[in-house]
Design an enzyme around this catalytic site. Sequence first.
Site, PDB file in Angstrom:
ATOM      1  N   ILE A 147     138.315  -2.279  24.855  1.00 21.30           N
ATOM      2  CA  ILE A 147     139.729  -2.189  25.256  1.00 21.30           C
ATOM      3  C   ILE A 147     139.871  -2.544  26.735  1.00 21.30           C
ATOM      4  O   ILE A 147     140.758  -3.295  27.129  1.00 21.30           O
ATOM      5  CB  ILE A 147     140.284  -0.784  24.944  1.00 21.30           C
ATOM      6  CG1 ILE A 147     140.364  -0.594  23.432  1.00 21.30           C
ATOM      7  CG2 ILE A 147     141.655  -0.574  25.598  1.00 21.30           C
ATOM      8  CD1 ILE A 147     140.683   0.826  22.970  1.00 21.30           C
ATOM      9  N   ALA A 223     143.530   6.349  27.149  1.00 21.90           N
ATOM     10  CA  ALA A 223     142.226   6.740  26.597  1.00 21.90           C
ATOM     11  C   ALA A 223     142.325   8.092  25.900  1.00 21.90           C
ATOM     12  O   ALA A 223     142.686   8.169  24.721  1.00 21.90           O
ATOM     13  CB  ALA A 223     141.197   6.758  27.720  1.00 21.90           C
ATOM     14  N   ARG A 224     142.026   9.149  26.624  1.00 17.77           N
ATOM     15  CA  ARG A 224     142.179  10.513  26.125  1.00 17.77           C
ATOM     16  C   ARG A 224     142.717  11.366  27.270  1.00 17.77           C
ATOM     17  O   ARG A 224     142.312  11.183  28.420  1.00 17.77           O
ATOM     18  CB  ARG A 224     140.836  11.079  25.660  1.00 17.77           C
ATOM     19  CG  ARG A 224     140.336  10.499  24.340  1.00 17.77           C
ATOM     20  CD  ARG A 224     141.212  10.930  23.153  1.00 17.77           C
ATOM     21  NE  ARG A 224     140.714  10.450  21.873  1.00 17.77           N
ATOM     22  CZ  ARG A 224     141.165   9.357  21.244  1.00 17.77           C
ATOM     23  NH1 ARG A 224     142.128   8.624  21.769  1.00 17.77           N
ATOM     24  NH2 ARG A 224     140.662   9.006  20.082  1.00 17.77           N
ATOM     25  N   GLU A 253     147.873  17.315  22.345  1.00 18.27           N
ATOM     26  CA  GLU A 253     148.984  16.627  21.660  1.00 18.27           C
ATOM     27  C   GLU A 253     149.423  17.403  20.414  1.00 18.27           C
ATOM     28  O   GLU A 253     148.569  17.964  19.737  1.00 18.27           O
ATOM     29  CB  GLU A 253     148.528  15.208  21.271  1.00 18.27           C
ATOM     30  CG  GLU A 253     148.206  14.374  22.502  1.00 18.27           C
ATOM     31  CD  GLU A 253     147.515  13.051  22.182  1.00 18.27           C
ATOM     32  OE1 GLU A 253     147.379  12.713  20.989  1.00 18.27           O
ATOM     33  OE2 GLU A 253     147.112  12.372  23.129  1.00 18.27           O
ATOM     34  N   HIS A 271     151.287   8.803  22.201  1.00 20.11           N
ATOM     35  CA  HIS A 271     150.030   8.285  21.627  1.00 20.11           C
ATOM     36  C   HIS A 271     150.316   7.173  20.607  1.00 20.11           C
ATOM     37  O   HIS A 271     149.984   7.290  19.423  1.00 20.11           O
ATOM     38  CB  HIS A 271     149.221   9.428  20.980  1.00 20.11           C
ATOM     39  CG  HIS A 271     147.764   9.086  20.838  1.00 20.11           C
ATOM     40  ND1 HIS A 271     146.759  10.004  20.969  1.00 20.11           N
ATOM     41  CD2 HIS A 271     147.129   7.903  20.574  1.00 20.11           C
ATOM     42  CE1 HIS A 271     145.583   9.416  20.787  1.00 20.11           C
ATOM     43  NE2 HIS A 271     145.783   8.127  20.546  1.00 20.11           N
TER      44      HIS A 271
END
Length: 305
Positions: A147, A223-224, A253, A271
Site C-alpha cells: 500500500i 493503517a490501524r 472502532e 474505515h
Amino acid sequence: MTRPRILALADLKPRDMADRLAADYTLVHDIAEAGDVTAVVTAGNIGLSAQQMEAMPALQMIAVNGVGLDAVDMDQAAQRGIRVTTTPDVLSPAVAEMALGLALACTRQIAQGDRFIRAGEWQQGGKLPLGRSLTEMRAGILGYGRIGRALAEMLRGLGMQVLYTARSEKPGAPDTFRPDALTLARDCDALFVTTSGGDSTRALVDAPVLAALGAGGIVVNVARGPVVQTQALADALRDGTIAGAGLDVFDDEPQVPQALLDAPNCVLTPHIASATEQARRAMAQLVLDNLAAHFAGRPLPTQVG
Ligand code: 8YV
C-alpha cells in the site's frame, strides 16, 4: 460431497459475491454454531482470536477479506497448522487513493469548507483561512509495503518528493529512505501511515514524532488506529503542534474519541479506504478463490507465509 460449513464473520461485497459464497458453502454467522466449521471468512479489522479458534476444533483455514493480520492470532494458527489467506494488491490502489483524498481534504479544507457552507457562514460573508498546496509538500510514507509503495507512486505522479521508512532501505527504490519515524517526520510535511498494525508498530507516531513533523505538517492514517497515539494526536491538533490530520482508522472502532470529534482540523472517515466497488469485488474474488483451492486440495493463491 457434503458442503463445507463456514463461519462468516464478515460479509463479502458487492451483494452478488456474498450470494456466490452462500451458493457454494453452508454459512453460519454465529460463533456459538461454529463448533464444526472447517473455514472462517473474516475481515482485516475483525480477525480471529485464539479463544475463537479454540471453539473450532475442525478449523483448517482462515480467509481474511483484507490484508491486516493484527486481529488474527497467527501463533495459534501456526501451532494448529491452520492456513491463513489475505487479499493483497487488489486493494492497494483504493487505499492509496483514500490516503491522497484525506490529505487533500485536510490541506485544502474540503470537509471544513463543506461544513462552512452548510452552516450558512459563506452566505453571511465569512471567509475560510488559506489552505496549503499538498503537491508542494514533501510526503513521508511510514510503512513501505504494497500500500505504501502504491501511494508513493501516486504521489510521485503528482510531482511530490517522497521519503519513506521501512524496516530496511529498499535497494533501487525510487524514494528516499529515512531509518525511523522521527527522522521521517522531521524531513516531511505530510506523514502517511501505511504500516501493518500490531505490537511492533503500536504508537510509532507519538508526541515527539508529531513535534518533529511541525506546525505545517499533517498526518494521514489508513493503517490501524493504534499506530498513532490518539491522545498525543488530539493534543497536537488542539495546540497547533501540527496543522491537521486525516483519519480512516481508530483504536476502538466504531467509537471515535471526543477529542478528535472536537478537532476542526481533523477529517474523519469510517474505515472505508478499501471500500470501493472495484476493490471489494476483487477482494471477495480472492476469498472465493482461496476457499475453492483449499477445498479442492490445490495450492492457495494468496496464502500468508
Ligand atoms: C477492510 C482492512 O476494512 O485490509 C484490511 O486489513 O482493514 C480493510 O481493507 C476490511 O478488511 C474489509 O473486509
